[in-house]
Motif scaffolding. Structure first.
Motif, PDB file in Angstrom:
ATOM      1  N   ASN A   9       0.642  -1.061   0.596  1.00  0.00           N
ATOM      2  CA  ASN A   9      -0.391  -0.060  -0.391  1.00  0.00           C
ATOM      3  C   ASN A   9       0.596   0.920   0.169  1.00  0.00           C
ATOM      4  OD1 ASN A   9      -1.683   1.612   0.924  1.00  0.00           O
ATOM      5  ND2 ASN A   9      -3.195   0.643   1.144  1.00  0.00           N
ATOM      6  N   LEU A  10       1.873   1.198   0.782  1.00  0.00           N
ATOM      7  CA  LEU A  10       3.057   2.717   1.307  1.00  0.00           C
ATOM      8  C   LEU A  10       3.317   2.540  -0.425  1.00  0.00           C
ATOM      9  CD1 LEU A  10       4.441   4.561   2.827  1.00  0.00           C
ATOM     10  CD2 LEU A  10       5.685   3.039   3.316  1.00  0.00           C
ATOM     11  N   GLU A  11       4.281   1.359  -0.794  1.00  0.00           N
ATOM     12  CA  GLU A  11       5.023   1.428  -2.598  1.00  0.00           C
ATOM     13  C   GLU A  11       3.900   2.335  -3.641  1.00  0.00           C
ATOM     14  OE1 GLU A  11       6.670  -2.650  -2.894  1.00  0.00           O
ATOM     15  OE2 GLU A  11       8.119  -1.962  -1.479  1.00  0.00           O
ATOM     16  N   ASP A  12       2.339   1.387  -3.517  1.00  0.00           N
ATOM     17  CA  ASP A  12       1.349   1.757  -5.060  1.00  0.00           C
ATOM     18  C   ASP A  12       1.232   3.220  -3.985  1.00  0.00           C
ATOM     19  OD1 ASP A  12       1.252  -0.460  -5.351  1.00  0.00           O
ATOM     20  OD2 ASP A  12      -0.649  -1.042  -4.370  1.00  0.00           O
ATOM     21  N   LYS A  13       1.382   3.977  -2.719  1.00  0.00           N
ATOM     22  CA  LYS A  13       0.769   5.619  -2.823  1.00  0.00           C
ATOM     23  C   LYS A  13       2.166   5.957  -3.078  1.00  0.00           C
ATOM     24  CE  LYS A  13      -2.942   5.640  -0.144  1.00  0.00           C
ATOM     25  NZ  LYS A  13      -3.686   4.801  -0.526  1.00  0.00           N
ATOM     26  N   LEU A  14       3.190   6.263  -3.444  1.00  0.00           N
ATOM     27  CA  LEU A  14       4.835   6.620  -3.061  1.00  0.00           C
ATOM     28  C   LEU A  14       4.204   6.817  -4.858  1.00  0.00           C
ATOM     29  CD1 LEU A  14       7.362   5.568  -0.831  1.00  0.00           C
ATOM     30  CD2 LEU A  14       6.397   7.472  -1.156  1.00  0.00           C
ATOM     31  N   SER A  15       4.557   5.571  -5.669  1.00  0.00           N
ATOM     32  CA  SER A  15       3.850   5.353  -7.098  1.00  0.00           C
ATOM     33  C   SER A  15       2.729   6.028  -7.075  1.00  0.00           C
ATOM     34  CB  SER A  15       4.024   4.056  -7.296  1.00  0.00           C
ATOM     35  OG  SER A  15       4.059   3.515  -8.769  1.00  0.00           O
ATOM     36  N   SER A  16       1.505   5.985  -7.474  1.00  0.00           N
ATOM     37  CA  SER A  16       1.149   6.701  -7.792  1.00  0.00           C
ATOM     38  C   SER A  16       0.536   8.282  -7.409  1.00  0.00           C
ATOM     39  CB  SER A  16      -0.423   6.102  -7.517  1.00  0.00           C
ATOM     40  OG  SER A  16      -1.013   6.068  -6.349  1.00  0.00           O
ATOM     41  N   TYR A  17       1.218   8.703  -6.327  1.00  0.00           N
ATOM     42  CA  TYR A  17       1.485   9.857  -6.195  1.00  0.00           C
ATOM     43  C   TYR A  17       2.031  10.690  -6.583  1.00  0.00           C
ATOM     44  CZ  TYR A  17      -2.764   9.113  -2.951  1.00  0.00           C
ATOM     45  OH  TYR A  17      -4.343   9.192  -2.589  1.00  0.00           O
ATOM     46  N   PRO A  22      10.327   3.762  -2.522  1.00  0.00           N
ATOM     47  CA  PRO A  22      10.586   4.087  -1.311  1.00  0.00           C
ATOM     48  C   PRO A  22      12.015   5.027  -1.180  1.00  0.00           C
ATOM     49  CG  PRO A  22       9.338   2.251  -1.216  1.00  0.00           C
ATOM     50  CD  PRO A  22       9.770   2.338  -2.957  1.00  0.00           C
ATOM     51  N   GLN A  23      13.137   4.365  -2.112  1.00  0.00           N
ATOM     52  CA  GLN A  23      14.630   4.645  -2.030  1.00  0.00           C
ATOM     53  C   GLN A  23      14.329   6.252  -2.431  1.00  0.00           C
ATOM     54  OE1 GLN A  23      13.072   1.925  -3.227  1.00  0.00           O
ATOM     55  NE2 GLN A  23      14.617   0.155  -1.882  1.00  0.00           N
ATOM     56  N   ASP A  24      13.208   6.293  -3.411  1.00  0.00           N
ATOM     57  CA  ASP A  24      13.949   7.910  -3.922  1.00  0.00           C
ATOM     58  C   ASP A  24      12.749   8.568  -3.485  1.00  0.00           C
ATOM     59  OD1 ASP A  24      15.761   6.565  -5.922  1.00  0.00           O
ATOM     60  OD2 ASP A  24      14.151   6.078  -7.588  1.00  0.00           O
ATOM     61  N   ALA A  25      12.127   8.866  -2.496  1.00  0.00           N
ATOM     62  CA  ALA A  25      11.032   9.396  -2.107  1.00  0.00           C
ATOM     63  C   ALA A  25      11.817  10.214  -1.016  1.00  0.00           C
ATOM     64  CB  ALA A  25      10.091   8.483  -1.167  1.00  0.00           C
ATOM     65  N   SER A  26      11.231  11.518  -0.957  1.00  0.00           N
ATOM     66  CA  SER A  26      12.027  12.572  -0.155  1.00  0.00           C
ATOM     67  C   SER A  26      11.242  12.355   1.219  1.00  0.00           C
ATOM     68  CB  SER A  26      11.371  14.235  -0.304  1.00  0.00           C
ATOM     69  OG  SER A  26       9.967  14.203  -0.266  1.00  0.00           O
ATOM     70  N   ILE A  27      12.028  12.898   2.352  1.00  0.00           N
ATOM     71  CA  ILE A  27      10.944  12.884   3.342  1.00  0.00           C
ATOM     72  C   ILE A  27       9.244  13.378   3.843  1.00  0.00           C
ATOM     73  CG2 ILE A  27      10.845  13.385   5.785  1.00  0.00           C
ATOM     74  CD1 ILE A  27      14.426  13.715   5.999  1.00  0.00           C
ATOM     75  N   GLU A  28       9.318  14.631   2.986  1.00  0.00           N
ATOM     76  CA  GLU A  28       7.872  14.821   2.895  1.00  0.00           C
ATOM     77  C   GLU A  28       6.752  14.394   1.885  1.00  0.00           C
ATOM     78  OE1 GLU A  28       5.507  18.294   1.453  1.00  0.00           O
ATOM     79  OE2 GLU A  28       7.473  19.248   1.399  1.00  0.00           O
ATOM     80  N   GLN A  29       7.438  13.413   0.700  1.00  0.00           N
ATOM     81  CA  GLN A  29       6.430  12.530   0.228  1.00  0.00           C
ATOM     82  C   GLN A  29       6.351  11.512   1.393  1.00  0.00           C
ATOM     83  OE1 GLN A  29       9.608  12.115  -3.495  1.00  0.00           O
ATOM     84  NE2 GLN A  29       8.400  13.644  -4.358  1.00  0.00           N
ATOM     85  N   MET A  30       7.982  10.767   1.647  1.00  0.00           N
ATOM     86  CA  MET A  30       7.492   9.320   2.660  1.00  0.00           C
ATOM     87  C   MET A  30       6.579   9.689   3.953  1.00  0.00           C
ATOM     88  SD  MET A  30       8.047   6.195   3.055  1.00  0.00           S
ATOM     89  CE  MET A  30       9.510   6.132   2.477  1.00  0.00           C
ATOM     90  N   TYR A  31       6.269  10.848   4.341  1.00  0.00           N
ATOM     91  CA  TYR A  31       5.566  11.070   5.472  1.00  0.00           C
ATOM     92  C   TYR A  31       3.803  11.632   5.092  1.00  0.00           C
ATOM     93  CZ  TYR A  31       3.012  13.917   9.291  1.00  0.00           C
ATOM     94  OH  TYR A  31       1.991  14.226   9.629  1.00  0.00           O
ATOM     95  N   LYS A  32       4.087  12.130   3.736  1.00  0.00           N
ATOM     96  CA  LYS A  32       2.454  11.631   3.571  1.00  0.00           C
ATOM     97  C   LYS A  32       1.754  10.387   2.600  1.00  0.00           C
ATOM     98  CE  LYS A  32       2.683  16.787   1.348  1.00  0.00           C
ATOM     99  NZ  LYS A  32       2.609  17.975   1.040  1.00  0.00           N
ATOM    100  N   ALA A  33       3.043   9.691   2.059  1.00  0.00           N
ATOM    101  CA  ALA A  33       2.354   8.467   1.631  1.00  0.00           C
ATOM    102  C   ALA A  33       2.127   7.664   2.849  1.00  0.00           C
ATOM    103  CB  ALA A  33       3.460   7.865   0.820  1.00  0.00           C
TER     104      ALA A  33
END
Length: 72
Positions: A9-17, A22-33
């Motif tokens: 679910n978390l990986e899908d959120k990062l990918s779709s939004y 997860p390795q490339d996400a910023s702290i803000e993107q990870m927090y929101k996901a």
């Protein structure tokens, strides 16, 4: 939900939004996901509890009606 389902679910959120892994996400993107994923978990738990309680309450109402009908 299992740990694996939460991870997916978390990986899908990062990918779709955000279009990131997860390795490339910023702290803000990870927090929101993570926030969106937690919200999904809470909704899942709420629905599970509501379904269980409504079933239990329905059975209680049926028993009350039976008792009332027997008493006359």
């Amino acid at each position: 939900m299992t740990t694996k389902e939460i991870q997916i679910n978390l990986e899908d959120k990062l990918s779709s939004y955000y279009g990131v892994t997860p390795q490339d996400a910023s702290i803000e993107q990870m927090y929101k996901a993570v926030s969106l994923t937690v919200m999904d978990i809470l909704i899942y738990v709420f629905k599970t509890v509501v379904i269980y309680n409504s079933h239990t309450e329905f059975n209680g109402i049926k028993q009350h009606i039976r008792r009332t009908a027997i008493k006359g």
